[in-house]
Design an enzyme around this catalytic site. Structure first.
Site, PDB file in Angstrom:
ATOM      1  N   GLY A   1      11.849  -1.894   5.756  1.00 10.45           N
ATOM      2  CA  GLY A   1      11.036  -2.031   6.927  1.00 10.45           C
ATOM      3  C   GLY A   1      11.256  -3.074   8.193  1.00 10.45           C
ATOM      4  O   GLY A   1      10.205  -3.650   8.949  1.00 10.45           O
TER       5      GLY A   1
ATOM      6  N   GLU B   1      18.213  -0.625  -2.478  1.00  4.34           N
ATOM      7  CA  GLU B   1      17.523  -0.738  -1.458  1.00  4.34           C
ATOM      8  C   GLU B   1      17.670  -2.484  -0.823  1.00  4.34           C
ATOM      9  O   GLU B   1      16.903  -3.290  -1.662  1.00  4.34           O
ATOM     10  CB  GLU B   1      16.156  -0.397  -1.594  1.00  4.34           C
ATOM     11  CG  GLU B   1      15.768   1.033  -1.779  1.00  4.34           C
ATOM     12  CD  GLU B   1      14.512   1.408  -1.428  1.00  4.34           C
ATOM     13  OE1 GLU B   1      14.006   2.003  -0.357  1.00  4.34           O
ATOM     14  OE2 GLU B   1      13.206   1.024  -1.972  1.00  4.34           O
TER      15      GLU B   1
ATOM     16  N   GLU C   1       9.040  -3.929  -3.657  1.00  2.00           N
ATOM     17  CA  GLU C   1       7.672  -4.644  -3.314  1.00  2.00           C
ATOM     18  C   GLU C   1       6.788  -5.009  -4.771  1.00  2.00           C
ATOM     19  O   GLU C   1       6.074  -5.759  -4.760  1.00  2.00           O
ATOM     20  CB  GLU C   1       6.940  -3.563  -2.391  1.00  2.00           C
ATOM     21  CG  GLU C   1       7.483  -3.831  -0.964  1.00  2.00           C
ATOM     22  CD  GLU C   1       7.447  -2.455  -0.046  1.00  2.00           C
ATOM     23  OE1 GLU C   1       6.378  -1.553  -0.595  1.00  2.00           O
ATOM     24  OE2 GLU C   1       8.117  -2.522   0.832  1.00  2.00           O
TER      25      GLU C   1
ATOM     26  N   HIS D   1      10.230  -0.656  -7.440  1.00  2.00           N
ATOM     27  CA  HIS D   1      10.628  -1.134  -6.059  1.00  2.00           C
ATOM     28  C   HIS D   1      10.370  -2.448  -5.725  1.00  2.00           C
ATOM     29  O   HIS D   1       9.734  -3.210  -6.495  1.00  2.00           O
ATOM     30  CB  HIS D   1       9.494  -0.303  -5.311  1.00  2.00           C
ATOM     31  CG  HIS D   1       9.793  -0.157  -3.732  1.00  2.00           C
ATOM     32  ND1 HIS D   1       9.515  -1.295  -3.152  1.00  2.00           N
ATOM     33  CD2 HIS D   1      10.284   0.454  -2.919  1.00  2.00           C
ATOM     34  CE1 HIS D   1       9.696  -1.081  -1.708  1.00  2.00           C
ATOM     35  NE2 HIS D   1      10.372   0.071  -1.639  1.00  2.00           N
TER      36      HIS D   1
ATOM     37  N   SER E   1      15.184   1.004   6.085  1.00  2.00           N
ATOM     38  CA  SER E   1      15.409   1.579   7.584  1.00  2.00           C
ATOM     39  C   SER E   1      16.174   2.879   7.886  1.00  2.00           C
ATOM     40  O   SER E   1      16.872   2.860   8.806  1.00  2.00           O
ATOM     41  CB  SER E   1      15.586   0.156   8.449  1.00  2.00           C
ATOM     42  OG  SER E   1      14.679  -0.765   8.424  1.00  2.00           O
TER      43      SER E   1
ATOM     44  N   LYS F   1       4.384   4.371   0.278  1.00  2.00           N
ATOM     45  CA  LYS F   1       3.540   3.105  -0.125  1.00  2.00           C
ATOM     46  C   LYS F   1       1.995   3.325  -0.064  1.00  2.00           C
ATOM     47  O   LYS F   1       1.600   4.390  -0.342  1.00  2.00           O
ATOM     48  CB  LYS F   1       4.263   2.137   0.904  1.00  2.00           C
ATOM     49  CG  LYS F   1       5.552   1.901   1.030  1.00  2.00           C
ATOM     50  CD  LYS F   1       6.340   0.962   1.740  1.00  2.00           C
ATOM     51  CE  LYS F   1       7.890   0.888   1.580  1.00  2.00           C
ATOM     52  NZ  LYS F   1       8.581  -0.025   2.196  1.00  2.00           N
TER      53      LYS F   1
ATOM     54  N   ASN G   1       8.890   7.467   0.460  1.00  2.00           N
ATOM     55  CA  ASN G   1       7.937   6.525  -0.201  1.00  2.00           C
ATOM     56  C   ASN G   1       7.118   6.480   0.657  1.00  2.00           C
ATOM     57  O   ASN G   1       6.965   5.562   1.832  1.00  2.00           O
ATOM     58  CB  ASN G   1       8.739   5.268  -0.570  1.00  2.00           C
ATOM     59  CG  ASN G   1       7.972   4.395  -1.240  1.00  2.00           C
ATOM     60  OD1 ASN G   1       6.893   4.639  -1.475  1.00  2.00           O
ATOM     61  ND2 ASN G   1       8.637   3.130  -1.184  1.00  2.00           N
TER      62      ASN G   1
HETATM   63  P1  PGA Z   1      11.759   1.626   4.929  1.00  2.00           P
HETATM   64  O1  PGA Z   1      11.275   1.358   3.371  1.00  2.00           O
HETATM   65  O2  PGA Z   1      12.377   2.980   5.276  1.00  2.00           O
HETATM   66  O3  PGA Z   1      10.428   1.593   5.865  1.00  2.00           O
HETATM   67  O4  PGA Z   1      12.660   0.648   5.417  1.00  2.00           O
HETATM   68  C1  PGA Z   1      12.142   1.850   2.467  1.00  2.00           C
HETATM   69  C2  PGA Z   1      11.497   1.695   1.144  1.00  2.00           C
HETATM   70  O5  PGA Z   1      11.061   0.664   1.067  1.00  2.00           O
HETATM   71  O6  PGA Z   1      11.779   2.330   0.063  1.00  2.00           O
END
Ligand code: PGA
Length: 250
Positions: A174, A168, A98, A96, A214, A12, A10
């Site tokens: 992150g 997630e 976010e 997601h 992560s 982003k 992903n």
């Molecule tokens: P990350 O993000 O691997 O940077 O923790 C995962 C995601 O938001 O899909």
């Protein structure tokens, strides 16, 4: 039923079309000859067409990170399932954390998007996840059950072969803090049980459940060894060809 491992990046809000094409060039050798798993990239809408063109013939699945549930209309700034497909996409990430947090997406909106993606023939990667307070208070179990139910409220009558669920935990996105493989497994077993009660055992045992938060080359294998972890959704570590290569070749 065997569930084909699904390893998705992903991106982003990272990468222009040019940067995306360059990534694919560097990443291609990692997927050449890789069998028994599917590799996907969810890219910015502006990079869809160029990423899909660069990935042609590699088997890499290209998709979007969001969509609108209507076919077209006066929805400034939005893109439809048909537009994603026209640009070479065959998948979309939906709901997601976010999007839920910064763009106020509710389960109701997510449910419409999941239904639109599935009825339009896209792979729909539905994201779920609790926050740290919900994890620590033990509320996560009920919260995830509710989020799953709400987000799947509009799939009645649809073919669910293209449905993928991604667990997630928000506290692991992150942050460098991964859920342990045991913790993720236990949570994903719970999600699968809830899927069974909502959609039946056949759908629950066929649906891939990904872990995200992560994921890195050095923890991918232990996560993938868990029976209820059928793939990963990777943010930061999918931005560089060498680290995402390490993950897809776990
Ligand atoms: P990350 O993000 O691997 O940077 O923790 C995962 C995601 O938001 O899909």
């Amino acid at each position: 039923m065997a569930r084909t491992p699904f390893l998705a990046g992903n991106w982003k809000m990272f990468k222009t079309g040019g940067e995306a094409a360059e990534f694919v060039e560097q990443f291609k050798p990692a997927v050449a000859g890789l069998t028994g798993r599917q590799v996907a990239l969810a890219v910015p809408a502006t990079a869809l067409e160029r990423t899909a063109a660069a990935a042609k013939g590699t088997g890499i699945i290209i998709g979007a990170q969001n969509l609108h549930w209507e076919k077209e209309g006066a929805f400034t700034g939005e893109i439809s399932v048909g537009m994603i497909k026209d640009a070479g996409g065959s998948m979309a990430i939906i709901g997601h954390s976010e999007r839920r947090t910064y763009f106020a997406e509710t389960d109701e909106v997510v449910a419409k998007k999941v239904a639109a993606a599935l009825s339009g023939g896209l792979l729909a990667v539905l994201c779920l996840g609790e926050n740290l307070a919900q994890r620590e208070s033990g509320e996560w179990e009920a919260f995830l059950a509710g989020q799953l139910k709400g987000s799947l409220a509009a799939v009645g009558g649809l073919d669910l072969a293209n449905l993928i669920v991604a667990y997630e935990p928000i506290w692991a996105i992150g942050t460098g803090k991964t859920a342990t493989a045991d913790e993720a497994e236990k949570t994903q077993a719970h999600v699968r049980k809830e899927l069974a009660s909502l959609l039946g055992d056949a759908v629950a045992s066929a649906t891939r459940i990904l872990y995200g938060g992560s994921v890195k080359p050095d923890n991918a294998a232990s996560l993938m060894a868990q029976p209820n972890i059928d793939g990963v959704l990777v943010g930061g570590a999918s931005l560089k060809a060498d680290s995402f290569s390490g993950i897809v070749k776990y």
